[in-house]
Write an enzyme that holds these catalytic residues in place. Structure first.
Site, PDB file in Angstrom:
ATOM      1  N   ASP A 161       0.837  -1.201   0.000  1.00  0.00           N
ATOM      2  CA  ASP A 161       0.000   0.000   0.000  1.00  0.00           C
ATOM      3  C   ASP A 161       0.872   1.252   0.000  1.00  0.00           C
ATOM      4  O   ASP A 161       0.575   2.228  -0.686  1.00  0.00           O
ATOM      5  CB  ASP A 161      -0.941  -0.003   1.207  1.00  0.00           C
ATOM      6  CG  ASP A 161      -1.698   1.319   1.303  1.00  0.00           C
ATOM      7  OD1 ASP A 161      -2.458   1.618   0.369  1.00  0.00           O
ATOM      8  OD2 ASP A 161      -1.498   2.056   2.286  1.00  0.00           O
ATOM      9  N   SER A 183      -6.937   0.196  -0.034  1.00  0.00           N
ATOM     10  CA  SER A 183      -5.826   0.795   0.704  1.00  0.00           C
ATOM     11  C   SER A 183      -6.173   0.895   2.192  1.00  0.00           C
ATOM     12  O   SER A 183      -5.404   0.481   3.072  1.00  0.00           O
ATOM     13  CB  SER A 183      -5.532   2.177   0.101  1.00  0.00           C
ATOM     14  OG  SER A 183      -4.726   2.954   0.939  1.00  0.00           O
TER      15      SER A 183
HETATM   16  N1  URA Z   1      -6.474   6.956   2.730  1.00  0.00           N
HETATM   17  C1  URA Z   1      -5.787   5.805   2.514  1.00  0.00           C
HETATM   18  O1  URA Z   1      -5.293   5.199   3.441  1.00  0.00           O
HETATM   19  N2  URA Z   1      -5.676   5.356   1.260  1.00  0.00           N
HETATM   20  C2  URA Z   1      -6.214   5.987   0.208  1.00  0.00           C
HETATM   21  O2  URA Z   1      -6.088   5.504  -0.903  1.00  0.00           O
HETATM   22  C3  URA Z   1      -6.914   7.188   0.436  1.00  0.00           C
HETATM   23  C4  URA Z   1      -7.029   7.634   1.718  1.00  0.00           C
END
Ligand code: URA
Ligand code: CA
Length: 448
Positions: A161, A183
């Site tokens: 991520d 994410s």
């Molecule tokens: N917050 C996150 O953790 N990921 C995203 O893609 C957008 C906001």
């Protein structure tokens, strides 16, 4: 399997298999798949979307890209909470002790602030000596002992991520529902929660500008939770003005303490009671939402929630005396008012502008390694709907050393963040809806 074929399949609107998604995420993490191919794939997802099944597979592939925290030694249902990002959002500092006081174990991993939004870890460091770098062992032990711990997210949670998010940030692919949802959920799953309450912000200061878009994101988040076996509830809340009055680390800590005493700003308290009530429900400590809310109210009124904050601060090496004596928290040297330039009603307060102003005063970081000043920030003197008079202070800037021209610029941008019109605006709802596996429910705010 070839990366180019997977990109082409998504480009043409096809549905990727779990194996194809894993191939991409694992290859990207190892460095076998270059950024340009991942960027092309993210753009294909941006335009073509993903099915709920693909989104869940992507989430799991990312959750499995690094460490997964095992919270099973802690008895009870561990409930985590996450916000999609607000300004002056002090809810975690209130919710962690409040919900723990209700008997739900709170195992919270948080981040530092970046850009115009603050981070819980920075705020907690306002308590001199507070340790946020815990080992997983210490984290679990503290939750066993005190029912609550807040640690800074380890470097090894969801590396996929981290890499993908930085790529999306510079390839105009952040604003995709399946990419945002996977994410957020990958991090929550890797950090070990059994159940998750999400605060999905809607409005000018948020990723999702309208309630409809926020509901679509919330449904994607709840769907992932359902598919991976973590019950998830998403609360859609307005972000048309900063939450509460204070924006800035130690200033927000004071506001959280006030809220835990039952004397906080209306909107912050309402949001905490609503998110907290859902956490208590998911944690199995109440049978109905009204009962959960009532329980939390009593914990605020009786001082037990505040007592739990003292316990948390002491357990992590901070000075709990600062809770009763806020003058022990970092203090800015000067308070500089920002005056209204006309009579009227406040019709909007641009949360992003206020967040940026606090950052430029030193409360936030422009880059990951910048040092911050915990004492500075912005405290609003009024909220949307309030009447103001020309010359009256609408916000106070808490400042330390800062060049005069820079301060003047910040004063100017804070003044411009307030829209002042001749008539009072219609009151906007703070809590728009609640999305759970049962579907989307409109939300009646209790005391309106
Ligand atoms: N917050 C996150 O953790 N990921 C995203 O893609 C957008 C906001
Ligand atoms: Ca606030």
């Amino acid at each position: 399997m070839r990366t180019v074929d997977i990109i082409e399949k998504k480009r043409d609107g096809g549905e990727l298999s779990a194996e194809e998604i894993r191939f991409l995420i694992e290859g990207y993490c190892r460095g076998d798949i270059p950024d340009y191919q991942m960027a092309a794939w993210a753009m294909a997802v941006f335009f073509r979307g993903m099915t709920a099944r693909e989104t869940a597979d992507l989430t799991l592939a990312m959750a499995n890209s690094g460490d997964r925290v095992d919270l099973s030694p802690i008895p009870g249902i561990k409930v985590d909470k996450h916000s999609t990002g607000g300004v002056g959002d002090t809810t975690t500092l209130v919710l962690a002790p409040l919900v723990a006081a209700a008997g739900v174990p709170v195992a919270k991993m948080s981040g530092r602030g970046l850009g115009h939004t603050g981070g819980t870890i920075d705020k907690l460091e306002s308590f001199a000596g507070f340790r946020t770098e815990l080992s997983i062992g210490q984290f679990i032990e503290q939750i066993g002992q005190h029912g609550v711990a807040i640690m800074s997210q380890t470097a090894d949670i969801t590396p996929a991520d981290k890499k993908l998010y930085s790529l999306r940030d510079v390839t105009a692919t952040v604003n995709s529902i399946p990419l945002i949802a996977s994410s957020v959920m990958s991090k929550k799953i890797a950090s070990g929660a059994d159940a998750i309450v999400l605060d999905v912000k809607a409005g000018r200061g948020a990723f999702m500008k309208t309630t409809e878009e926020a509901v679509a994101l919330a449904k994607a988040l709840v769907d992932i939770g359902e598919k991976v076996g973590r019950e998830t509830v998403a609360v859609i809340t307005g972000m048309d003005e900063p939450l509460g009055f204070a924006v800035g680390n130690a200033l927000e800590v004071r506001e959280a303490i006030d809220t835990l005493r039952g004397r906080g700003p209306w909107d912050l308290e309402e949001l905490c009671l609503t998110l907290g009530a859902h956490m208590v429900m998911l944690g199995g400590k109440a049978a109905a939402i009204g009962e959960a809310r009532e329980k939390l109210r009593q914990l605020l009124d009786s001082g037990l929630a505040l007592k739990k904050l003292k316990e948390l601060v002491a357990a992590q090496g901070g000075n709990p005396q600062a809770i009763d004596r806020p003058e022990l928290l970092p203090q800015a040297r000067r308070i500089v008012p920002v005056a209204a330039d006309r009579d009227g009603y406040v019709t909007a307060i641009d949360a992003q502008e206020i967040g940026l102003a606090a950052m430029r005063l030193g409360a936030g970081r422009a880059t990951r390694d910048a040092k911050i000043d915990l004492s500075v920030g912005v405290v609003l003197r009024c909220k949307v709907g309030d009447a103001v008079h020309a010359g009256e202070s609408i916000a106070d800037l808490y400042v330390n050393d800062i060049p005069r021209e820079r301060l003047a610029e910040i004063q100017h941008s804070v003044k411009n963040a307030f829209a002042i019109g001749p008539t009072a605006p219609a009151r906007k709802k703070l809590i728009h809806a609640v999305v759970s596996k049962e579907g989307v429910r409109d939300w009646q705010e209790p005391h309106i």
